[in-house]
Design a protein around this motif. Structure first.
Motif, PDB file in Angstrom:
ATOM      1  N   VAL A  50       0.859  -1.182   0.000  1.00  0.00           N
ATOM      2  CA  VAL A  50       0.000   0.000   0.000  1.00  0.00           C
ATOM      3  C   VAL A  50       0.895   1.232   0.000  1.00  0.00           C
ATOM      4  O   VAL A  50       1.809   1.351   0.814  1.00  0.00           O
ATOM      5  CB  VAL A  50      -0.923   0.018   1.236  1.00  0.00           C
ATOM      6  CG1 VAL A  50      -1.758   1.286   1.262  1.00  0.00           C
ATOM      7  CG2 VAL A  50      -1.819  -1.206   1.226  1.00  0.00           C
ATOM      8  N   ASN A  51       0.634   2.118  -0.912  1.00  0.00           N
ATOM      9  CA  ASN A  51       1.421   3.332  -1.066  1.00  0.00           C
ATOM     10  C   ASN A  51       0.533   4.517  -0.678  1.00  0.00           C
ATOM     11  O   ASN A  51       0.028   5.229  -1.526  1.00  0.00           O
ATOM     12  CB  ASN A  51       1.900   3.459  -2.524  1.00  0.00           C
ATOM     13  CG  ASN A  51       2.773   4.666  -2.722  1.00  0.00           C
ATOM     14  OD1 ASN A  51       3.441   5.113  -1.810  1.00  0.00           O
ATOM     15  ND2 ASN A  51       2.761   5.203  -3.932  1.00  0.00           N
ATOM     16  N   PHE A  52       0.335   4.698   0.638  1.00  0.00           N
ATOM     17  CA  PHE A  52      -0.570   5.743   1.116  1.00  0.00           C
ATOM     18  C   PHE A  52       0.195   6.691   2.022  1.00  0.00           C
ATOM     19  O   PHE A  52       0.819   6.274   3.002  1.00  0.00           O
ATOM     20  CB  PHE A  52      -1.737   5.115   1.870  1.00  0.00           C
ATOM     21  CG  PHE A  52      -2.888   6.047   2.077  1.00  0.00           C
ATOM     22  CD1 PHE A  52      -3.727   6.369   1.029  1.00  0.00           C
ATOM     23  CD2 PHE A  52      -3.122   6.616   3.309  1.00  0.00           C
ATOM     24  CE1 PHE A  52      -4.794   7.231   1.205  1.00  0.00           C
ATOM     25  CE2 PHE A  52      -4.182   7.480   3.495  1.00  0.00           C
ATOM     26  CZ  PHE A  52      -5.016   7.782   2.451  1.00  0.00           C
ATOM     27  N   ASP A  53       0.147   7.962   1.700  1.00  0.00           N
ATOM     28  CA  ASP A  53       0.861   8.974   2.465  1.00  0.00           C
ATOM     29  C   ASP A  53       0.143   9.222   3.797  1.00  0.00           C
ATOM     30  O   ASP A  53      -1.035   9.590   3.811  1.00  0.00           O
ATOM     31  CB  ASP A  53       0.916  10.269   1.650  1.00  0.00           C
ATOM     32  CG  ASP A  53       1.805  11.325   2.272  1.00  0.00           C
ATOM     33  OD1 ASP A  53       2.425  11.047   3.314  1.00  0.00           O
ATOM     34  OD2 ASP A  53       1.890  12.427   1.702  1.00  0.00           O
ATOM     35  N   PRO A  54       0.822   9.050   4.943  1.00  0.00           N
ATOM     36  CA  PRO A  54       0.183   9.280   6.244  1.00  0.00           C
ATOM     37  C   PRO A  54      -0.250  10.730   6.450  1.00  0.00           C
ATOM     38  O   PRO A  54      -1.114  11.020   7.272  1.00  0.00           O
ATOM     39  CB  PRO A  54       1.246   8.887   7.267  1.00  0.00           C
ATOM     40  CG  PRO A  54       2.405   8.372   6.525  1.00  0.00           C
ATOM     41  CD  PRO A  54       2.167   8.544   5.057  1.00  0.00           C
ATOM     42  N   LYS A  55       0.324  11.642   5.679  1.00  0.00           N
ATOM     43  CA  LYS A  55      -0.064  13.052   5.794  1.00  0.00           C
ATOM     44  C   LYS A  55      -1.524  13.261   5.386  1.00  0.00           C
ATOM     45  O   LYS A  55      -2.160  14.214   5.819  1.00  0.00           O
ATOM     46  CB  LYS A  55       0.845  13.921   4.923  1.00  0.00           C
ATOM     47  CG  LYS A  55       2.259  13.968   5.393  1.00  0.00           C
ATOM     48  CD  LYS A  55       2.498  15.284   6.047  1.00  0.00           C
ATOM     49  CE  LYS A  55       3.960  15.369   6.443  1.00  0.00           C
ATOM     50  NZ  LYS A  55       4.156  16.213   7.573  1.00  0.00           N
ATOM     51  N   ILE A  56      -2.053  12.362   4.563  1.00  0.00           N
ATOM     52  CA  ILE A  56      -3.445  12.499   4.128  1.00  0.00           C
ATOM     53  C   ILE A  56      -4.389  12.247   5.300  1.00  0.00           C
ATOM     54  O   ILE A  56      -5.380  12.958   5.475  1.00  0.00           O
ATOM     55  CB  ILE A  56      -3.738  11.565   2.941  1.00  0.00           C
ATOM     56  CG1 ILE A  56      -2.914  12.023   1.744  1.00  0.00           C
ATOM     57  CG2 ILE A  56      -5.217  11.552   2.600  1.00  0.00           C
ATOM     58  CD1 ILE A  56      -2.994  11.144   0.544  1.00  0.00           C
ATOM     59  N   PHE A  57      -4.073  11.233   6.142  1.00  0.00           N
ATOM     60  CA  PHE A  57      -4.883  10.997   7.341  1.00  0.00           C
ATOM     61  C   PHE A  57      -4.862  12.226   8.245  1.00  0.00           C
ATOM     62  O   PHE A  57      -5.883  12.638   8.797  1.00  0.00           O
ATOM     63  CB  PHE A  57      -4.373   9.786   8.123  1.00  0.00           C
ATOM     64  CG  PHE A  57      -4.727   8.474   7.504  1.00  0.00           C
ATOM     65  CD1 PHE A  57      -6.046   8.151   7.223  1.00  0.00           C
ATOM     66  CD2 PHE A  57      -3.745   7.556   7.216  1.00  0.00           C
ATOM     67  CE1 PHE A  57      -6.369   6.932   6.655  1.00  0.00           C
ATOM     68  CE2 PHE A  57      -4.051   6.336   6.653  1.00  0.00           C
ATOM     69  CZ  PHE A  57      -5.368   6.022   6.375  1.00  0.00           C
ATOM     70  N   GLU A  58      -3.683  12.809   8.394  1.00  0.00           N
ATOM     71  CA  GLU A  58      -3.531  14.002   9.220  1.00  0.00           C
ATOM     72  C   GLU A  58      -4.348  15.163   8.640  1.00  0.00           C
ATOM     73  O   GLU A  58      -5.030  15.881   9.380  1.00  0.00           O
ATOM     74  CB  GLU A  58      -2.055  14.372   9.290  1.00  0.00           C
ATOM     75  CG  GLU A  58      -1.735  15.531  10.181  1.00  0.00           C
ATOM     76  CD  GLU A  58      -0.239  15.814  10.198  1.00  0.00           C
ATOM     77  OE1 GLU A  58       0.107  17.002  10.257  1.00  0.00           O
ATOM     78  OE2 GLU A  58       0.567  14.867  10.144  1.00  0.00           O
ATOM     79  N   LEU A  59      -4.283  15.333   7.335  1.00  0.00           N
ATOM     80  CA  LEU A  59      -5.030  16.398   6.670  1.00  0.00           C
ATOM     81  C   LEU A  59      -6.532  16.233   6.881  1.00  0.00           C
ATOM     82  O   LEU A  59      -7.235  17.190   7.203  1.00  0.00           O
ATOM     83  CB  LEU A  59      -4.717  16.411   5.176  1.00  0.00           C
ATOM     84  CG  LEU A  59      -5.558  17.330   4.305  1.00  0.00           C
ATOM     85  CD1 LEU A  59      -5.206  18.780   4.574  1.00  0.00           C
ATOM     86  CD2 LEU A  59      -5.363  17.000   2.842  1.00  0.00           C
ATOM     87  N   ILE A  60      -7.028  15.015   6.751  1.00  0.00           N
ATOM     88  CA  ILE A  60      -8.459  14.751   6.919  1.00  0.00           C
ATOM     89  C   ILE A  60      -8.886  15.041   8.353  1.00  0.00           C
ATOM     90  O   ILE A  60      -9.916  15.679   8.592  1.00  0.00           O
ATOM     91  CB  ILE A  60      -8.789  13.304   6.508  1.00  0.00           C
ATOM     92  CG1 ILE A  60      -8.608  13.147   5.000  1.00  0.00           C
ATOM     93  CG2 ILE A  60     -10.195  12.913   6.924  1.00  0.00           C
ATOM     94  CD1 ILE A  60      -8.657  11.713   4.514  1.00  0.00           C
ATOM     95  N   ARG A  61      -8.092  14.581   9.316  1.00  0.00           N
ATOM     96  CA  ARG A  61      -8.434  14.799  10.718  1.00  0.00           C
ATOM     97  C   ARG A  61      -8.450  16.296  11.063  1.00  0.00           C
ATOM     98  O   ARG A  61      -9.373  16.800  11.704  1.00  0.00           O
ATOM     99  CB  ARG A  61      -7.440  14.051  11.602  1.00  0.00           C
ATOM    100  CG  ARG A  61      -7.786  14.040  13.054  1.00  0.00           C
ATOM    101  CD  ARG A  61      -6.884  13.152  13.896  1.00  0.00           C
ATOM    102  NE  ARG A  61      -5.458  13.348  13.647  1.00  0.00           N
ATOM    103  CZ  ARG A  61      -4.668  12.476  13.020  1.00  0.00           C
ATOM    104  NH1 ARG A  61      -5.159  11.346  12.570  1.00  0.00           N
ATOM    105  NH2 ARG A  61      -3.387  12.726  12.850  1.00  0.00           N
ATOM    106  N   GLU A  62      -7.435  17.015  10.607  1.00  0.00           N
ATOM    107  CA  GLU A  62      -7.367  18.456  10.870  1.00  0.00           C
ATOM    108  C   GLU A  62      -8.499  19.204  10.179  1.00  0.00           C
ATOM    109  O   GLU A  62      -9.078  20.128  10.747  1.00  0.00           O
ATOM    110  CB  GLU A  62      -6.009  18.996  10.428  1.00  0.00           C
ATOM    111  CG  GLU A  62      -4.873  18.542  11.297  1.00  0.00           C
ATOM    112  CD  GLU A  62      -3.518  18.961  10.767  1.00  0.00           C
ATOM    113  OE1 GLU A  62      -3.431  19.411   9.606  1.00  0.00           O
ATOM    114  OE2 GLU A  62      -2.540  18.828  11.520  1.00  0.00           O
ATOM    115  N   ALA A  63      -8.811  18.806   8.955  1.00  0.00           N
ATOM    116  CA  ALA A  63      -9.887  19.480   8.213  1.00  0.00           C
ATOM    117  C   ALA A  63     -11.223  19.279   8.913  1.00  0.00           C
ATOM    118  O   ALA A  63     -12.030  20.214   9.005  1.00  0.00           O
ATOM    119  CB  ALA A  63      -9.946  18.957   6.786  1.00  0.00           C
TER     120      ALA A  63
END
Length: 83
Positions: A50-63
């Protein structure tokens, strides 16, 4: 004491606005992680990863949190929230 309180309050609000603007700019950079291929094959052993950037989870949570607090959310973060 009231003048000092108002001065501190203005400084905190300015910092809050600066922090929100900085976050909005960085959320546009995190958008590039959405364009990457999600599943990749390792060239040596042929296994899938799986090639998933952990920053995306952070972005979703912050948003989500910022949206609940009534802040404006950039379109790129809104797209990540919907996916």
């Amino acid at each position: 004491i009231i003048k000092m309180y108002n001065k501190v309050a203005k400084t905190i609000v300015r910092y809050e606005v600066w922090l929100h603007n900085t976050w909005c700019q960085s959320s546009d950079q995190a958008k590039t992680g959405l364009l990457a291929t999600l599943i990749v094959r390792h060239p040596d052993n042929g296994k899938f990863y799986v090639n998933f950037d952990p920053k995306i989870f952070e972005l979703i949570r912050e948003a989500k949190c910022l949206e609940r607090m009534g802040f404006s959310i950039p379109e790129s973060a809104r797209i990540a929230l919907m996916q």
